[in-house]
Design a protein around this motif. Sequence first.
Motif, PDB file in Angstrom:
ATOM      1  N   LEU A 104       0.812  -1.211   0.000  1.00  0.00           N
ATOM      2  CA  LEU A 104       0.000   0.000   0.000  1.00  0.00           C
ATOM      3  C   LEU A 104       0.849   1.266   0.000  1.00  0.00           C
ATOM      4  O   LEU A 104       0.321   2.368  -0.218  1.00  0.00           O
ATOM      5  CB  LEU A 104      -0.947  -0.011   1.206  1.00  0.00           C
ATOM      6  N   ALA A 105       2.146   1.126   0.212  1.00  0.00           N
ATOM      7  CA  ALA A 105       3.047   2.275   0.133  1.00  0.00           C
ATOM      8  C   ALA A 105       3.563   2.502  -1.287  1.00  0.00           C
ATOM      9  O   ALA A 105       4.263   3.494  -1.544  1.00  0.00           O
ATOM     10  CB  ALA A 105       4.228   2.079   1.086  1.00  0.00           C
ATOM     11  N   LEU A 106       3.206   1.595  -2.215  1.00  0.00           N
ATOM     12  CA  LEU A 106       3.680   1.679  -3.589  1.00  0.00           C
ATOM     13  C   LEU A 106       2.578   2.198  -4.517  1.00  0.00           C
ATOM     14  O   LEU A 106       1.390   2.047  -4.225  1.00  0.00           O
ATOM     15  CB  LEU A 106       4.117   0.298  -4.083  1.00  0.00           C
ATOM     16  N   PRO A 107       2.959   2.776  -5.663  1.00  0.00           N
ATOM     17  CA  PRO A 107       1.960   3.182  -6.657  1.00  0.00           C
ATOM     18  C   PRO A 107       1.603   2.009  -7.556  1.00  0.00           C
ATOM     19  O   PRO A 107       2.475   1.397  -8.166  1.00  0.00           O
ATOM     20  CB  PRO A 107       2.699   4.283  -7.445  1.00  0.00           C
ATOM     21  N   TRP A 108       0.340   1.672  -7.644  1.00  0.00           N
ATOM     22  CA  TRP A 108      -0.106   0.599  -8.529  1.00  0.00           C
ATOM     23  C   TRP A 108      -1.624   0.678  -8.696  1.00  0.00           C
ATOM     24  O   TRP A 108      -2.331   1.177  -7.834  1.00  0.00           O
ATOM     25  CB  TRP A 108       0.284  -0.783  -8.004  1.00  0.00           C
ATOM     26  N   SER A 109      -2.074   0.144  -9.805  1.00  0.00           N
ATOM     27  CA  SER A 109      -3.519   0.034 -10.028  1.00  0.00           C
ATOM     28  C   SER A 109      -3.920  -1.392 -10.386  1.00  0.00           C
ATOM     29  O   SER A 109      -5.109  -1.687 -10.501  1.00  0.00           O
ATOM     30  CB  SER A 109      -3.965   0.987 -11.148  1.00  0.00           C
ATOM     31  N   SER A 110      -2.915  -2.274 -10.560  1.00  0.00           N
ATOM     32  CA  SER A 110      -3.202  -3.686 -10.848  1.00  0.00           C
ATOM     33  C   SER A 110      -2.199  -4.544 -10.104  1.00  0.00           C
ATOM     34  O   SER A 110      -1.017  -4.196  -9.990  1.00  0.00           O
ATOM     35  CB  SER A 110      -3.125  -3.965 -12.352  1.00  0.00           C
ATOM     36  N   VAL A 111      -2.671  -5.686  -9.580  1.00  0.00           N
ATOM     37  CA  VAL A 111      -1.814  -6.531  -8.755  1.00  0.00           C
ATOM     38  C   VAL A 111      -2.096  -8.001  -9.039  1.00  0.00           C
ATOM     39  O   VAL A 111      -3.238  -8.404  -9.254  1.00  0.00           O
ATOM     40  CB  VAL A 111      -2.010  -6.213  -7.254  1.00  0.00           C
ATOM     41  N   LEU A 112      -1.028  -8.789  -9.044  1.00  0.00           N
ATOM     42  CA  LEU A 112      -1.102 -10.234  -9.217  1.00  0.00           C
ATOM     43  C   LEU A 112      -0.587 -10.880  -7.938  1.00  0.00           C
ATOM     44  O   LEU A 112       0.521 -10.591  -7.489  1.00  0.00           O
ATOM     45  CB  LEU A 112      -0.238 -10.665 -10.407  1.00  0.00           C
ATOM     46  N   ASP A 113      -1.394 -11.759  -7.344  1.00  0.00           N
ATOM     47  CA  ASP A 113      -1.022 -12.458  -6.120  1.00  0.00           C
ATOM     48  C   ASP A 113      -0.798 -13.928  -6.449  1.00  0.00           C
ATOM     49  O   ASP A 113      -1.742 -14.653  -6.774  1.00  0.00           O
ATOM     50  CB  ASP A 113      -2.136 -12.293  -5.078  1.00  0.00           C
ATOM     51  N   LEU A 114       0.443 -14.371  -6.366  1.00  0.00           N
ATOM     52  CA  LEU A 114       0.809 -15.735  -6.722  1.00  0.00           C
ATOM     53  C   LEU A 114       0.757 -16.631  -5.489  1.00  0.00           C
ATOM     54  O   LEU A 114       1.439 -16.376  -4.496  1.00  0.00           O
ATOM     55  CB  LEU A 114       2.215 -15.760  -7.321  1.00  0.00           C
ATOM     56  N   GLY A 115      -0.047 -17.700  -5.540  1.00  0.00           N
ATOM     57  CA  GLY A 115      -0.227 -18.573  -4.392  1.00  0.00           C
ATOM     58  C   GLY A 115      -1.117 -17.908  -3.355  1.00  0.00           C
ATOM     59  O   GLY A 115      -0.762 -17.799  -2.189  1.00  0.00           O
ATOM     60  N   THR A 116      -2.305 -17.514  -3.759  1.00  0.00           N
ATOM     61  CA  THR A 116      -3.136 -16.612  -2.963  1.00  0.00           C
ATOM     62  C   THR A 116      -3.700 -17.231  -1.692  1.00  0.00           C
ATOM     63  O   THR A 116      -3.992 -16.518  -0.733  1.00  0.00           O
ATOM     64  CB  THR A 116      -4.274 -16.046  -3.839  1.00  0.00           C
ATOM     65  N   GLY A 117      -3.904 -18.557  -1.640  1.00  0.00           N
ATOM     66  CA  GLY A 117      -4.449 -19.175  -0.433  1.00  0.00           C
ATOM     67  C   GLY A 117      -5.833 -18.644  -0.089  1.00  0.00           C
ATOM     68  O   GLY A 117      -6.756 -18.722  -0.896  1.00  0.00           O
ATOM     69  N   THR A 118      -5.980 -18.076   1.096  1.00  0.00           N
ATOM     70  CA  THR A 118      -7.256 -17.486   1.506  1.00  0.00           C
ATOM     71  C   THR A 118      -7.588 -16.214   0.746  1.00  0.00           C
ATOM     72  O   THR A 118      -8.702 -15.707   0.847  1.00  0.00           O
ATOM     73  CB  THR A 118      -7.246 -17.130   3.001  1.00  0.00           C
ATOM     74  N   GLY A 119      -6.613 -15.682   0.014  1.00  0.00           N
ATOM     75  CA  GLY A 119      -6.802 -14.396  -0.648  1.00  0.00           C
ATOM     76  C   GLY A 119      -6.532 -13.224   0.262  1.00  0.00           C
ATOM     77  O   GLY A 119      -6.800 -12.077  -0.118  1.00  0.00           O
TER      78      GLY A 119
END
Length: 273
Positions: A104-119
Amino acid sequence: MRLAQARADAARRLAEAGIQGAARDADRILAAVLGVDPGRLRSLDRDLTTGELARLDQGIAARAAHQPVAQIVGFRDFYAHRFHVTRDTLDPRPETEVLVDAALALPWSSVLDLGTGTGAILISVLATRPGTRGVGTDISGAALEVARRNAGEIGVPAEFIRADWYDGVAGRFDLIVSNPPYIAADEMAGLSPDVRDWEPHGALTDGADGLTAYRAIAAKAGDHLNPGGHVLVEIGPTQARAVGAFFADSGAETQVIHDLDGRDRVILARFSA
């Protein structure tokens, strides 16, 4: 049985079973049975019903056998939300919130979560930054069902797909995050029985040196990032040098982020624009 007596008996049973934090865990289980916050137990004074006593007995027996409390009660509070937890997912740890804060300290508008588990990671960052988009992947179909349920109940429009790391992932993202399996095979025997005997081994270890996932994530990160993108991965406390080297070899600048206990916890990799 009065609530106070049931509460004391539950804590005693767990203590006798050698459970650390017996009173805390007993309160969490009893509170879940009653549908209240654990902090309210001291102010309640009533008889437990037969059904409540049966559910409490079942929960305490499970905890005495070292089943994690989150699996027994079915949820874990993480960051700002409550997440469903099953035996198909890792129990989200408080230290993983360090990665969420870093994202949340970084600038981004799209994110990929690898191995998300519970999310938990993906949902937490998307919920905090409305208008962004995210994709979570996992090799476990059962884990993905848990993640979809969590996203739906929390109200986050995330997409979840079954994939082995990047396989089947299309498009590019501003940010990639992951808390991959990082426990080496020869370290598994030394884990507490709460973890070793109850959480999914595929989410804990790669069955090798604990670094397999990082090699895969670092090797193809540039193919899935937009220019100037970032990667954040949680690591074991002795893995910073090795994991940082994988990302450096892929052309990234790296930084180690520490948890509240001062341990190496997250690697931040910055890829050039």
